[in-house]
Scaffold this active site. Structure first.
Site, PDB file in Angstrom:
ATOM      1  N   LYS A  94       0.839  -1.193   0.000  1.00  0.00           N
ATOM      2  CA  LYS A  94       0.000   0.000   0.000  1.00  0.00           C
ATOM      3  C   LYS A  94       0.879   1.249   0.000  1.00  0.00           C
ATOM      4  O   LYS A  94       1.862   1.333   0.738  1.00  0.00           O
ATOM      5  CB  LYS A  94      -0.911  -0.012   1.235  1.00  0.00           C
ATOM      6  CG  LYS A  94      -1.941   1.123   1.285  1.00  0.00           C
ATOM      7  CD  LYS A  94      -2.832   0.970   2.516  1.00  0.00           C
ATOM      8  CE  LYS A  94      -3.902   2.039   2.598  1.00  0.00           C
ATOM      9  NZ  LYS A  94      -4.778   1.874   3.794  1.00  0.00           N
ATOM     10  N   SER A 169      -9.718   2.398   2.971  1.00  0.00           N
ATOM     11  CA  SER A 169      -8.861   3.144   2.075  1.00  0.00           C
ATOM     12  C   SER A 169      -7.985   2.251   1.204  1.00  0.00           C
ATOM     13  O   SER A 169      -7.432   2.691   0.196  1.00  0.00           O
ATOM     14  CB  SER A 169      -7.949   4.080   2.880  1.00  0.00           C
ATOM     15  OG  SER A 169      -7.089   3.336   3.739  1.00  0.00           O
ATOM     16  N   SER A 193      -9.921  -0.319   7.104  1.00  0.00           N
ATOM     17  CA  SER A 193      -9.401  -0.122   5.750  1.00  0.00           C
ATOM     18  C   SER A 193      -8.709  -1.320   5.141  1.00  0.00           C
ATOM     19  O   SER A 193      -8.294  -1.267   3.989  1.00  0.00           O
ATOM     20  CB  SER A 193      -8.443   1.078   5.733  1.00  0.00           C
ATOM     21  OG  SER A 193      -9.145   2.278   5.954  1.00  0.00           O
TER      22      SER A 193
END
Length: 522
Positions: A94, A169, A193
């Site tokens: 990420k 997210s 998330s």
């Protein structure tokens, strides 16, 4: 398919642990495996109709690491024996986690093009274990969002339906794993998330016990809530990856002194006879889609049939969790993002004709931050301001304590808790973009785990109208092993019913012709 003759399309559909077994046996090479994933990324991720899970693809370094692993294995000896079991299996990261040699943007114009001079601890562990890093995945800006619609660099699409969101997210990591562009990925979970994207993309997402995985080198959103965790397609893969990245880190003051052990062993167990599972009364009912509740009830029945003892438990203060979270989190956001002002950190914007330092800071933050980030900074700054601190932030922390006590009382009665991961399946792009409250409600079931610092995991629970539904397990602090045990038991039994993994139920994902797979209409 013979043992010695895997096509690239077959390779990328194996679990990470299956890939690792083939690598150790010499059936495949890491270069072949890594190239198959890079080809998949090139095939389905780019262009106007691509999934857009990656913000940066790390081709040269990934192949170099893969070649190094192959050379060590070919040479044999002590160095080959010392290789990590997952060595040579590719992974995605990420883009909130800093990496040397690749941009780290946090999905924001504020950090566009920034190159970190150091690696996060979790990246160091990945490099030491010699997992080829495929690249950096898309996210809501500074991890603020539930749909990946708030990225400054465009939306990530859901591989199950490109008209729908992949969660947030960490939608980029979840979409990359769901679309077979990576067998493993790292995400961060502040209020769900990792788990919520897992639920809406049919993947497995785990949030370890707070402090179980180092946050050093992870760009902070809300420091008392953030936690790095695995994104995978199977529970065992998740357990193996958490064991790799976990452990004490003296550079992280919140790091647990002892590692969380026995996770993969727990995930390999099938017997849950006598395991006490609590259904959270407050995490079902109004606001949950009918199909989500139906799949959840079916999952509970599967666990009962497997010998688990199921009972309902109440966490009466969970109704206040969302409100408490959206005071605590923005307050910490306001503090953590204060340094991004174009003077200390961030891409500087100078007003026309120059200006004072305050004007430069104002112009930088106005241009560098998106709408959702600004909203949360304003909310947090207000909550921390003189005259309002006790009424808002202080009161929210008291509610947090009550939620922790609710969970402690629940775990006195049961070993793990179970609930739907998200109230709904993936919604359409734009459906909730103009209604922040509706967007925030997606995290209603996942937020309590972050407020209490306990572990949580989402596993596929089936489909509702052709879209994945997630089932969430929560466990006590440092109870990650029992969480993995329960999750793996449900996963294996549901797959027996389905005749295979959930993605095989999707025509888009199960297809072996690349022109028919997600994003393949180009």
């Amino acid at each position: 398919m013979t043992e010695q003759n895997y096509t690239p399309d077959q390779l990328i559909r194996l679990s990470a642990l299956q890939m690792a077994d083939l690598l150790r046996a010499g059936t495949i090479t890491s270069v072949e495996l890594t190239q198959a994933h890079l080809d998949r990324i090139a095939d389905v991720d780019g262009g106007e109709s691509g999934i857009h899970a990656f913000l940066h693809v790390n081709t040269d370094e990934a192949l170099a690491v893969a070649a190094e692993v192959d050379a060590i294995r070919a040479a044999g000896g002590l160095e080959a024996d010392a290789l990590h079991p997952l060595a040579g299996v590719p992974i995605a990261v990420k883009d909130l986690i800093v990496t040397i040699g690749q941009p780290t943007t946090a999905g924001s114009k504020m950090l566009e093009g920034w190159m970190s001079p150091y690696d996060a601890t979790v990246v160091e562990k990945i490099r030491t274990a010699r997992l080829p890093i495929l690249g950096k995945t898309n996210l809501d800006e500074f991890a603020m969002g539930s749909s990946t619609e708030h990225s400054a660099f465009g939306n990530t699409l859901n591989p199950w339906d490109p008209a729908r969101i992949p969660g947030g997210s960490g939608g980029g990591s979840a979409a990359a794993v769901a679309a077979f562009m990576a067998p493993l990925a790292l995400g961060t979970d502040t209020g769900g998330s990792i788990r919520q994207p897992g639920a809406v993309t049919g993947t497995v997402g785990a949030k370890p016990t707070y402090g179980g995985v180092s946050r050093y080198g992870v760009i902070a959103m809300a420091s008392s809530l953030d936690q790095v965790g695995p994104v995978t397609r199977t529970v065992q893969d998740s357990a193996a990856l958490q064991e790799l990245i976990g452990g004490h880190d003296p550079r992280d003051s919140t790091s647990l002194p002892k590692p969380l052990e026995g996770l993969l062993t727990a995930a390999q167990q099938q017997d849950i006879t006598g395991l006490r599972i609590g259904i959270v009364k407050e995490l079902q009912g109004e606001g949950y889609q009918a199909g989500v509740l139906e799949r959840f009830q079916e999952a509970v029945k599967v666990l009962e049939d497997a010998g688990a003892v199921v009972q309902e438990v109440s966490c009466p203060h969970f109704g206040y969790a969302l409100g408490a979270y959206y005071l605590i989190m923005p307050s910490e956001v306001s503090s953590n993002l204060a340094k991004f002002d174009g003077v200390r950190y961030g891409n500087r914007v100078v007003p026309d004709g120059g200006g004072t330092i305050e004007q430069v800071m104002g112009a930088t933050r106005a241009a560098g931050f998106g709408e959702e980030v600004k909203r949360r900074i304003i909310l947090g700054t207000y909550a921390l301001s003189a005259g309002y601190y006790d009424a808002y932030y202080g009161s929210a922390q008291k509610v947090r304590t009550l939620i922790q006590r609710d969970l402690e009382a629940a775990f006195d009665q049961v070993d793990v808790l179970i609930s739907p991961t998200s109230p709904t399946t993936a919604f359409a792009f734009g459906e909730k973009l103009d209604d922040p409250l509706a967007m925030y409600l997606n995290d209603v079931a996942t937020i309590p785990a972050n407020l209490a610092g306990i572990p949580g995991i989402s596993v596929p629970g089936g489909l509702s109208e052709g879209l994945p539904v997630g089932v969430q397990f929560l466990a006590p602090v440092r109870g990650d092993a029992v969480m993995y045990r329960a999750a793996a038991a449900l996963e294996s039994r549901l797959e027996q019913q389905w005749g295979g993994p959930i993605w095989q139920q999707s025509e888009r994902l199960a297809a072996t012709d690349h022109s028919q797979t997600a994003g393949g209409d180009r």
